[in-house]
Scaffold this motif. Structure first.
Motif, mmCIF file in Angstrom:
data_model
loop_
_atom_site.group_PDB
_atom_site.id
_atom_site.type_symbol
_atom_site.label_atom_id
_atom_site.label_comp_id
_atom_site.label_asym_id
_atom_site.label_seq_id
_atom_site.Cartn_x
_atom_site.Cartn_y
_atom_site.Cartn_z
ATOM 1 N N ASN A 21 0.819 -1.228 0.000
ATOM 2 C CA ASN A 21 0.000 0.000 0.000
ATOM 3 C C ASN A 21 0.845 1.267 0.000
ATOM 4 O O ASN A 21 0.561 2.215 0.735
ATOM 5 N N SER A 22 1.886 1.313 -0.837
ATOM 6 C CA SER A 22 2.785 2.469 -0.860
ATOM 7 C C SER A 22 2.846 3.166 -2.214
ATOM 8 O O SER A 22 3.453 4.233 -2.332
ATOM 9 N N ILE A 23 2.211 2.602 -3.236
ATOM 10 C CA ILE A 23 2.270 3.139 -4.591
ATOM 11 C C ILE A 23 0.917 3.741 -4.966
ATOM 12 O O ILE A 23 -0.136 3.173 -4.677
ATOM 13 N N ASP A 24 0.949 4.902 -5.617
ATOM 14 C CA ASP A 24 -0.289 5.570 -6.010
ATOM 15 C C ASP A 24 -0.751 5.197 -7.416
ATOM 16 O O ASP A 24 -1.947 5.195 -7.702
ATOM 17 N N LEU A 25 0.203 4.882 -8.294
ATOM 18 C CA LEU A 25 -0.144 4.621 -9.681
ATOM 19 C C LEU A 25 0.914 3.709 -10.305
ATOM 20 O O LEU A 25 2.114 3.903 -10.091
ATOM 21 N N VAL A 26 0.465 2.731 -11.070
ATOM 22 C CA VAL A 26 1.353 1.890 -11.877
ATOM 23 C C VAL A 26 1.064 2.177 -13.345
ATOM 24 O O VAL A 26 -0.089 2.102 -13.780
ATOM 25 N N VAL A 27 2.102 2.545 -14.090
ATOM 26 C CA VAL A 27 1.993 2.750 -15.535
ATOM 27 C C VAL A 27 3.083 1.919 -16.188
ATOM 28 O O VAL A 27 4.265 2.112 -15.894
ATOM 29 N N THR A 28 2.699 0.996 -17.060
ATOM 30 C CA THR A 28 3.715 0.089 -17.593
ATOM 31 C C THR A 28 3.289 -0.504 -18.926
ATOM 32 O O THR A 28 2.110 -0.468 -19.305
ATOM 33 N N SER A 29 4.273 -1.057 -19.612
ATOM 34 C CA SER A 29 4.047 -1.835 -20.828
ATOM 35 C C SER A 29 4.931 -3.064 -20.740
ATOM 36 O O SER A 29 6.146 -2.971 -20.895
ATOM 37 N N PRO A 30 4.353 -4.241 -20.473
ATOM 38 C CA PRO A 30 5.146 -5.450 -20.262
ATOM 39 C C PRO A 30 5.587 -6.071 -21.584
ATOM 40 O O PRO A 30 5.128 -5.652 -22.663
ATOM 41 N N PRO A 31 6.441 -7.089 -21.535
ATOM 42 C CA PRO A 31 6.684 -7.889 -22.736
ATOM 43 C C PRO A 31 5.367 -8.479 -23.234
ATOM 44 O O PRO A 31 4.523 -8.898 -22.437
ATOM 45 N N TYR A 32 5.184 -8.501 -24.547
ATOM 46 C CA TYR A 32 3.939 -8.993 -25.123
ATOM 47 C C TYR A 32 4.054 -10.500 -25.384
ATOM 48 O O TYR A 32 4.828 -10.908 -26.250
ATOM 49 N N PRO A 33 3.306 -11.323 -24.663
ATOM 50 C CA PRO A 33 3.340 -12.761 -24.950
ATOM 51 C C PRO A 33 3.028 -13.078 -26.403
ATOM 52 O O PRO A 33 2.142 -12.472 -27.016
ATOM 53 N N MET A 34 3.797 -14.018 -26.938
ATOM 54 C CA MET A 34 3.676 -14.539 -28.300
ATOM 55 C C MET A 34 4.167 -13.566 -29.366
ATOM 56 O O MET A 34 3.977 -13.812 -30.557
ATOM 57 N N ILE A 35 4.813 -12.469 -28.961
ATOM 58 C CA ILE A 35 5.587 -11.654 -29.899
ATOM 59 C C ILE A 35 7.013 -12.196 -29.865
ATOM 60 O O ILE A 35 7.625 -12.286 -28.795
ATOM 61 N N ALA A 212 10.913 -1.560 -27.934
ATOM 62 C CA ALA A 212 9.506 -1.791 -27.576
ATOM 63 C C ALA A 212 8.970 -0.702 -26.661
ATOM 64 O O ALA A 212 8.011 -0.902 -25.928
ATOM 65 N N ALA A 213 9.595 0.483 -26.694
ATOM 66 C CA ALA A 213 9.166 1.591 -25.841
ATOM 67 C C ALA A 213 7.888 2.220 -26.376
ATOM 68 O O ALA A 213 7.690 2.338 -27.588
ATOM 69 N N TYR A 214 7.006 2.616 -25.474
ATOM 70 C CA TYR A 214 5.856 3.390 -25.919
ATOM 71 C C TYR A 214 6.231 4.862 -25.951
ATOM 72 O O TYR A 214 7.193 5.295 -25.321
ATOM 73 N N PRO A 215 5.493 5.673 -26.736
ATOM 74 C CA PRO A 215 5.837 7.089 -26.842
ATOM 75 C C PRO A 215 5.613 7.822 -25.525
ATOM 76 O O PRO A 215 4.735 7.455 -24.735
ATOM 77 N N PHE A 216 6.378 8.863 -25.315
ATOM 78 C CA PHE A 216 6.321 9.656 -24.098
ATOM 79 C C PHE A 216 4.906 10.120 -23.781
ATOM 80 O O PHE A 216 4.516 10.190 -22.616
#
Length: 364
Positions: A21-35, A212-216
């Motif tokens: 209970n210490s994080i306010d927000l998670v923003v992420t893009s994980p590895p895409y399975p089957m790519i 595999a970075a998403y745009p800013f």
């Protein structure tokens, strides 16, 4: 306010160094399975994945997601009640032994997160259109042999528990200072985003060819939408550090994990190369766009009812009257800890700056 967090470069299935209970927000893009570019990373977590890829691809798909499930479980643990989880994910198409198949990553992740206890919220479709003549899959103009082209990804949005509460006066004021412009709301909270992709080619000494970075713009919008200044933003798949850099520009704390130790240099170089003037020009572009919006609205004869004293400009709603844009003064690194401290210009005595952005070397 100065906050420090000991976050390690390493696998994010066990976030040992982040408290409940210490994080306010998670923003992420994980590895895409089957790519295909992620096969080695996924298989390094479970050798059964590579064993099944050719003979039992559906089993490999499930095993890949079971590794991601561990991360979503940790995200649920570390998020505060009312905190958000935002996941950028694309579905995958793949031909194995002549069989072309769609693998629904977004629906598999959605089910896993809801099963963990997250509240599913409306999702965003991120359109990544291309007009390349070879984009169509299959036999082109012949019926029954071509396939619809995937030109979108998903931004899945979940919340832990009920709505976040802002009971104390300082929390309410911070929320007001973190508000966004009316016209930004109208674009950001649409369920379809037209955002251009970003450069994917990596330098030669990196461990993969594409970042595999998403745009800013993607984490920049999400952090504005679902957090306030002084909040802690986590990215369990740091990659090139795009989420961290967006948090820096927006006056949020940030932390993250990256499993590939070679990316530590890339992340640090990216932060070291951040130019203060460039960052502040990006922040100012929001203000300039707002001024242009107001000018156009007034020229069409429409009334503007409210005024923001801090920004010295007219705004559409009373909720924007306390909105602040904090420009950066400096970004510095503590060489002993690897912590980055960002200091911002103060608009009033009630600011909660500076902030810190932390990641450390790989855990042993």
């Amino acid at each position: 306010m100065i906050t420090e967090h000991s976050i390690y470069i390493g696998a994010s299935q066990h976030m040992t160094f982040i408290e409940d209970n210490s994080i306010d927000l998670v923003v992420t893009s994980p590895p895409y399975p089957m790519i295909e570019m992620w096969d080695d990373v996924m298989s390094s977590q479970n050798h059964r994945i590579s064993d099944n890829l050719e003979e039992k691809p559906e089993e490999a798909f499930e095993l890949m997601h079971q590794e991601l499930d561990k991360v979503w479980k940790e995200c649920f643990r570390v998020l505060k009640i009312g905190g958000f989880l935002c996941i950028n994910i694309g579905d995958a198409t793949r031909t194995i032994k002549g069989n072309f198949t769609l693998y629904n990553n977004h629906s598999r992740i959605s089910k896993a997160c809801v099963d963990l206890g997250f509240v599913g919220l409306p999702n965003i479709i991120w359109r990544k259109q291309t007009n390349a003549p070879n984009k169509f899959m299959g036999s082109g103009m012949l019926p029954c042999g071509a396939y619809v082209t995937l030109e979108h990804e998903w931004i899945l949005i979940f919340r832990k528990g009920g709505k976040r509460e802002f009971k104390k006066a300082d929390a309410k004021l911070s929320r007001m200072k973190s508000s966004f412009f009316w016209e930004e709301r109208n674009v950001w909270f649409s369920d379809i985003w037209d955002v251009k992709g970003t450069k994917q080619k990596m330098r030669k000494d990196s461990s993969r060819e594409r970042s595999a970075a998403y745009p800013f713009e993607v984490p920049y919008r999400l952090i504005n939408m679902f957090s306030q200044k002084g909040d802690m933003v986590l990215d369990p798949f740091l990659g090139t550090g795009t989420t961290m850099k967006a948090a820096m520009l927006l006056g949020r704390n940030s932390c993250g994990y990256e499993i590939d130790p070679k990316f530590e240099i890339i992340i640090r170089e990216g932060i070291d190369e951040l130019d203060i003037d460039m960052c502040n020009n990006l922040i100012k572009s929001r203000f300039d766009a707002h001024k242009e919006f107001i000018a156009n609205r007034k020229s069409s004869g429409k009334e503007i009812k409210y005024f923001n004293e801090t920004l010295n400009c007219e705004v559409m709603t009373s909720q924007e009257k306390e909105l602040e844009l904090n420009y950066l003064e400096s970004i510095s690194e503590d060489k002993n800890t690897g912590t980055y401290k960002v200091v911002y210009e103060n608009h009033s005595d009630l600011t909660t700056l500076p902030f810190t952005h932390t990641f450390f070397k790989k855990a042993k």
